[in-house]
Motif scaffolding. Structure first.
Motif, PDB file in Angstrom:
ATOM      1  N   PRO A  41      38.589 -34.994 -36.056  1.00 49.32           N
ATOM      2  CA  PRO A  41      37.638 -33.875 -35.998  1.00 49.32           C
ATOM      3  C   PRO A  41      36.196 -34.348 -36.108  1.00 49.32           C
ATOM      4  CG  PRO A  41      39.473 -33.339 -37.436  1.00 49.32           C
ATOM      5  CD  PRO A  41      39.625 -34.783 -37.075  1.00 49.32           C
ATOM      6  N   GLY A  42      35.375 -33.896 -35.189  1.00 49.61           N
ATOM      7  CA  GLY A  42      33.969 -34.244 -35.214  1.00 49.61           C
ATOM      8  C   GLY A  42      33.631 -35.636 -34.725  1.00 49.61           C
ATOM      9  N   LYS A  43      34.627 -36.343 -34.237  1.00 49.69           N
ATOM     10  CA  LYS A  43      34.400 -37.712 -33.766  1.00 49.69           C
ATOM     11  C   LYS A  43      34.786 -37.842 -32.301  1.00 49.69           C
ATOM     12  CE  LYS A  43      34.935 -40.059 -38.218  1.00 49.69           C
ATOM     13  NZ  LYS A  43      35.586 -41.197 -38.926  1.00 49.69           N
ATOM     14  N   GLU A  44      34.285 -38.894 -31.685  1.00 47.64           N
ATOM     15  CA  GLU A  44      34.627 -39.161 -30.300  1.00 47.64           C
ATOM     16  C   GLU A  44      36.023 -39.776 -30.193  1.00 47.64           C
ATOM     17  OE1 GLU A  44      30.129 -39.969 -28.525  1.00 47.64           O
ATOM     18  OE2 GLU A  44      31.626 -41.567 -28.528  1.00 47.64           O
ATOM     19  N   ARG A  45      36.607 -39.593 -29.021  1.00 46.47           N
ATOM     20  CA  ARG A  45      37.909 -40.205 -28.778  1.00 46.47           C
ATOM     21  C   ARG A  45      37.746 -41.724 -28.741  1.00 46.47           C
ATOM     22  NH1 ARG A  45      41.658 -37.319 -24.380  1.00 46.47           N
ATOM     23  NH2 ARG A  45      40.892 -35.616 -25.715  1.00 46.47           N
ATOM     24  N   ILE A 111      38.209 -47.802 -22.884  1.00 47.67           N
ATOM     25  CA  ILE A 111      37.167 -46.791 -22.709  1.00 47.67           C
ATOM     26  C   ILE A 111      37.816 -45.528 -22.176  1.00 47.67           C
ATOM     27  CG2 ILE A 111      35.004 -46.214 -21.563  1.00 47.67           C
ATOM     28  CD1 ILE A 111      34.546 -49.241 -21.229  1.00 47.67           C
ATOM     29  N   PRO A 112      37.840 -44.461 -22.974  1.00 51.05           N
ATOM     30  CA  PRO A 112      38.567 -43.250 -22.571  1.00 51.05           C
ATOM     31  C   PRO A 112      38.171 -42.721 -21.191  1.00 51.05           C
ATOM     32  CG  PRO A 112      37.923 -43.099 -24.875  1.00 51.05           C
ATOM     33  CD  PRO A 112      37.266 -44.323 -24.331  1.00 51.05           C
ATOM     34  N   SER A 113      36.902 -42.794 -20.844  1.00 49.79           N
ATOM     35  CA  SER A 113      36.454 -42.214 -19.575  1.00 49.79           C
ATOM     36  C   SER A 113      36.999 -42.959 -18.361  1.00 49.79           C
ATOM     37  CB  SER A 113      34.927 -42.194 -19.522  1.00 49.79           C
ATOM     38  OG  SER A 113      34.409 -43.507 -19.618  1.00 49.79           O
ATOM     39  N   THR A 114      37.563 -44.134 -18.555  1.00 52.28           N
ATOM     40  CA  THR A 114      38.118 -44.882 -17.425  1.00 52.28           C
ATOM     41  C   THR A 114      39.572 -44.501 -17.129  1.00 52.28           C
ATOM     42  OG1 THR A 114      38.865 -46.746 -18.817  1.00 52.28           O
ATOM     43  CG2 THR A 114      36.611 -46.844 -17.940  1.00 52.28           C
ATOM     44  N   PHE A 115      40.155 -43.668 -17.963  1.00 49.24           N
ATOM     45  CA  PHE A 115      41.540 -43.227 -17.754  1.00 49.24           C
ATOM     46  C   PHE A 115      41.544 -41.855 -17.089  1.00 49.24           C
ATOM     47  CE2 PHE A 115      44.320 -46.236 -19.986  1.00 49.24           C
ATOM     48  CZ  PHE A 115      43.361 -47.046 -20.556  1.00 49.24           C
TER      49      PHE A 115
END
Length: 128
Positions: A41-45, A111-115
């Motif tokens: 909660p409140g944090k980045e993936r 890096i989450p955005s690469t998935f």
């Protein structure tokens, strides 16, 4: 189209263990990356651990862990069953988060955005 279905998770006391599983369907890439990420909660993936499935020739399989879980978590992959498992031992309250399974073709950065493919997420709660 790749689909990921997660199971496992739940609540455990500090020092306990939980196991997460992720079954992939439609995963036909020659090389691919599957991994576990988490979001508190409140944090980045953030990345937890991931495996790279090579081509069995020049591109070799590999496994990656974030420093925060090294020595406590173990990721494993069954290629035949397209199943990804995360065994979480010696859990800490800071491991509390929603855990997501993710997959992509090719490279395996944390890096989450690469998935481009994600499971629905499963809650893990560690109490002190």
């Amino acid at each position: 189209q790749v689909q990921l279905v997660e199971s496992g998770g739940g609540s455990v006391q500090a020092g306990g263990s939980l196991r997460l599983s992720c079954v992939a369907s439609g995963l036909t890439y020659n090389t691919y990356c599957m991994g576990w990420f988490r979001q508190a909660p409140g944090k980045e993936r953030e990345a937890v651990a991931r495996v790279y499935k090579g081509d069995g020739d020049t591109l070799h399989d590999d496994t990656f862990y974030e420093d925060s879980v090294k020595g406590r978590f173990t990721i494993s992959h069954d290629n035949a069953k397209k199943t990804l498992t995360l065994l979480m031992n010696s859990q800490k309250p800071e491991d509390t988060a929603i855990y997501y399974c993710a997959a992509r073709a090719g490279v395996c950065y944390g890096i989450p955005s690469t998935f481009n493919t994600w499971g629905q997420g499963t809650q893990v709660t560690v109490s002190s």
